[in-house]
Design an enzyme around this catalytic site. Structure first.
Site, short mmCIF file in Angstrom:
data_model
loop_
_atom_site.label_atom_id
_atom_site.label_comp_id
_atom_site.label_asym_id
_atom_site.label_seq_id
_atom_site.Cartn_x
_atom_site.Cartn_y
_atom_site.Cartn_z
N CYS A 115 3.97 -11.00 4.04
CA CYS A 115 5.06 -10.70 4.99
C CYS A 115 5.37 -11.88 5.93
CB CYS A 115 4.73 -9.46 5.80
SG CYS A 115 4.55 -8.00 4.77
N HIS A 252 9.73 -9.66 11.73
CA HIS A 252 9.47 -9.05 10.43
C HIS A 252 9.63 -7.54 10.56
CE1 HIS A 252 7.72 -7.69 6.80
NE2 HIS A 252 6.59 -7.29 7.35
N ASN A 282 10.34 -2.19 4.55
CA ASN A 282 9.63 -3.46 4.65
C ASN A 282 9.84 -4.24 3.35
OD1 ASN A 282 7.77 -5.54 4.75
ND2 ASN A 282 6.10 -4.30 5.55
N1 ACO Z 1 4.14 11.51 4.15
C1 ACO Z 1 3.56 12.56 4.74
N2 ACO Z 1 2.31 12.50 5.23
C2 ACO Z 1 1.64 11.35 5.09
C3 ACO Z 1 2.19 10.23 4.48
C4 ACO Z 1 3.50 10.34 3.98
N3 ACO Z 1 4.13 9.32 3.38
N4 ACO Z 1 1.29 9.22 4.50
C5 ACO Z 1 0.21 9.69 5.12
N5 ACO Z 1 0.39 10.98 5.49
C6 ACO Z 1 -0.51 11.88 6.18
C7 ACO Z 1 -1.96 11.46 6.02
O1 ACO Z 1 -2.49 11.95 4.79
C8 ACO Z 1 -2.61 12.09 7.22
O2 ACO Z 1 -2.80 13.45 6.97
P1 ACO Z 1 -4.15 14.20 7.47
O3 ACO Z 1 -4.10 14.06 8.96
O4 ACO Z 1 -3.97 15.58 6.96
O5 ACO Z 1 -5.26 13.43 6.83
C9 ACO Z 1 -1.52 11.97 8.28
O6 ACO Z 1 -0.28 11.76 7.59
C10 ACO Z 1 -1.74 10.81 9.25
O7 ACO Z 1 -2.06 9.66 8.48
P2 ACO Z 1 -2.32 8.29 9.18
O8 ACO Z 1 -2.62 7.26 8.12
O9 ACO Z 1 -3.30 8.45 10.27
O10 ACO Z 1 -0.88 8.02 9.80
P3 ACO Z 1 -0.47 6.96 10.87
O11 ACO Z 1 0.04 7.62 12.07
O12 ACO Z 1 -1.51 5.89 11.04
O13 ACO Z 1 0.79 6.29 10.15
C11 ACO Z 1 1.39 4.32 8.93
C12 ACO Z 1 0.62 5.64 8.90
C13 ACO Z 1 2.86 4.60 9.09
C14 ACO Z 1 1.14 3.60 7.60
C15 ACO Z 1 0.87 3.46 10.12
O14 ACO Z 1 -0.52 3.36 10.08
C16 ACO Z 1 1.48 2.10 10.13
O15 ACO Z 1 2.65 1.93 10.37
N6 ACO Z 1 0.68 1.04 9.89
C17 ACO Z 1 1.19 -0.29 9.83
C18 ACO Z 1 1.39 -0.57 8.42
C19 ACO Z 1 2.45 -1.57 8.10
O16 ACO Z 1 3.48 -1.62 8.69
N7 ACO Z 1 2.15 -2.35 7.09
C20 ACO Z 1 3.11 -3.25 6.58
C21 ACO Z 1 2.48 -4.44 6.05
S1 ACO Z 1 1.75 -5.37 7.31
C22 ACO Z 1 2.96 -5.88 8.24
O17 ACO Z 1 4.00 -6.09 7.70
C23 ACO Z 1 2.74 -6.03 9.66
#
Ligand code: ACO
Length: 325
Positions: A115, A252, A282
């Site tokens: 990224c 980004h 993304n």
């Molecule tokens: N749809 C519905 N539910 C989902 C999904 C989905 N797509 N994905 C996960 N869940 C559920 C999980 O299973 C979990 O359920 P549970 O509580 O019953 O176990 C619940 O949602 C919460 O999951 P978390 O992983 O804790 O969710 P979080 O609030 O952390 O959000 C996310 C996840 C959006 C990926 C977040 O962690 C994030 O934005 N991280 C940054 C990642 C990123 O942007 N990466 C890009 C590459 S790096 C960069 O570019 C900077």
């Protein structure tokens, strides 16, 4: 006088296939529009169709950028493509783009910094121009990330999209301070000890397969705002600038919450932050040039304004670039 890399034009290309969050749910991904929008700000993404390769997207973006710059492919003597999804392991996608553009001189190579790839590529092209190795460079971020997604993993497959963005850099002159037009400053970092938080579980040199994207989303999120604001602080300090010198933040586009957190730390109002994540998702290395192109095309970003780009990605690569348009 110093040599500056002047941003002479920009362009973008998004594949025609638009896939909404509801479309993903209809295709069998166990998710909802509400969950994705609330956690990430993403409403839709574009996916390349079968047979449409990263170099196809990259070439279209490059052509648009050259047209905007009023230049032809014959003027180009350097092509740098930032990508994680090359057409082939080798030769580089940049050489494929070179052939598609009909360029037969100069040099071309790919940069792999996920990224952060566009900021890395921009830095490499700027270095080449300032050293006199190139006069007109096309810097492209291009991805067909949909091909790395595991459709059984809802924590990653809803986050990414395909696309390409490009800029044309031309050698020009400046007086060596932040009033110059062009790339004023760049900074790059990486922290490979964080390799396992965001990676692809395959490769030619390991499994012999190309693998799928794997991510510890919480850990990435936890690092993102902090590490991104560190590179922004570093580049502002290095250039003795305060955050209010920035007309536009073009970050980004990974996640709206990460961008909001960064803008808040910088005390930048939302009106000065370019946000395309809702429409593009993304697109990794393509996200910054696509966002830049969107804001130039609709007239928000104007000649003479100061733009700050910043990114973070796998291998915990980070980077920032200050550019006066
Ligand atoms: N749809 C519905 N539910 C989902 C999904 C989905 N797509 N994905 C996960 N869940 C559920 C999980 O299973 C979990 O359920 P549970 O509580 O019953 O176990 C619940 O949602 C919460 O999951 P978390 O992983 O804790 O969710 P979080 O609030 O952390 O959000 C996310 C996840 C959006 C990926 C977040 O962690 C994030 O934005 N991280 C940054 C990642 C990123 O942007 N990466 C890009 C590459 S790096 C960069 O570019 C900077």
């Amino acid at each position: 006088m110093v040599v500056r890399s002047i941003l002479a034009g920009c362009g973008g290309y998004l594949p025609q296939q638009v896939v909404t969050n509801n479309d993903l749910a209809a295709r069998g991904v166990e998710t909802t529009d509400e969950w994705i929008v609330q956690r990430t700000g993403i409403a839709q993404r574009h996916f390349a169709t079968e047979g449409e390769t990263t170099s196809d997207l990259a070439t279209k973006a490059a052509q648009a950028a050259l047209t905007q710059a009023g230049l032809s492919a014959h003027d180009v003597d350097l092509i740098v493509v930032a990508t994680t999804t090359p057409d082939n392991v080798f030769p580089s996608t940049a050489t494929r783009v070179q052939a598609k553009l009909g360029v037969t001189r100069g040099f071309a190579f790919d940069v792999q910094a996920v990224c952060s790839g566009f900021v890395y590529a921009l830095t490499m092209a700027d270095n080449a121009i300032r050293l006199g190795q190139a006069k007109t460079a096309v810097v492209i971020g291009a991805e067909t990330l949909s091909r790395l997604l595991d459709w059984e993993d809802r924590t990653t497959c809803v986050l990414f999209g395909d696309g390409a963005g490009a800029v044309v850099l031309q050698a020009g002159e400046g007086q060596g301070d932040a009033t110059d037009r062009g790339i004023i400053s760049t900074c790059l970092h990486a922290d490979g000890t964080q390799y396992d938080h965001l990676y692809v579980d395959g490769g030619v040199g390991s499994t012999g397969t190309f693998g799928h994207m794997r991510m510890d989303g919480r850990e990435v999120f936890r690092h993102a705002v902090q590490r991104l604001s560190e590179v922004v602080d570093e580049i502002l300090e290095k250039n003795k600038l305060a955050a209010d010198a920035i007309d536009w933040l073009v970050p980004h586009q990974a996640n709206q919450r990460i961008i909001d957190g960064l803008a808040k730390k910088l005390h930048l109002p939302p009106e000065r932050v370019v946000m395309t994540v809702s429409k593009h998702a993304n697109t990794s290395a393509a996200s910054i040039p696509l966002a830049l192109n969107a804001a130039v095309a609709d007239g928000r970003i104007q000649k003479g304004q100061m733009v700050l780009m910043d990114a973070m990605g796998g291998g915990f690569t980070r980077g920032a670039a200050l550019v006066r348009m």
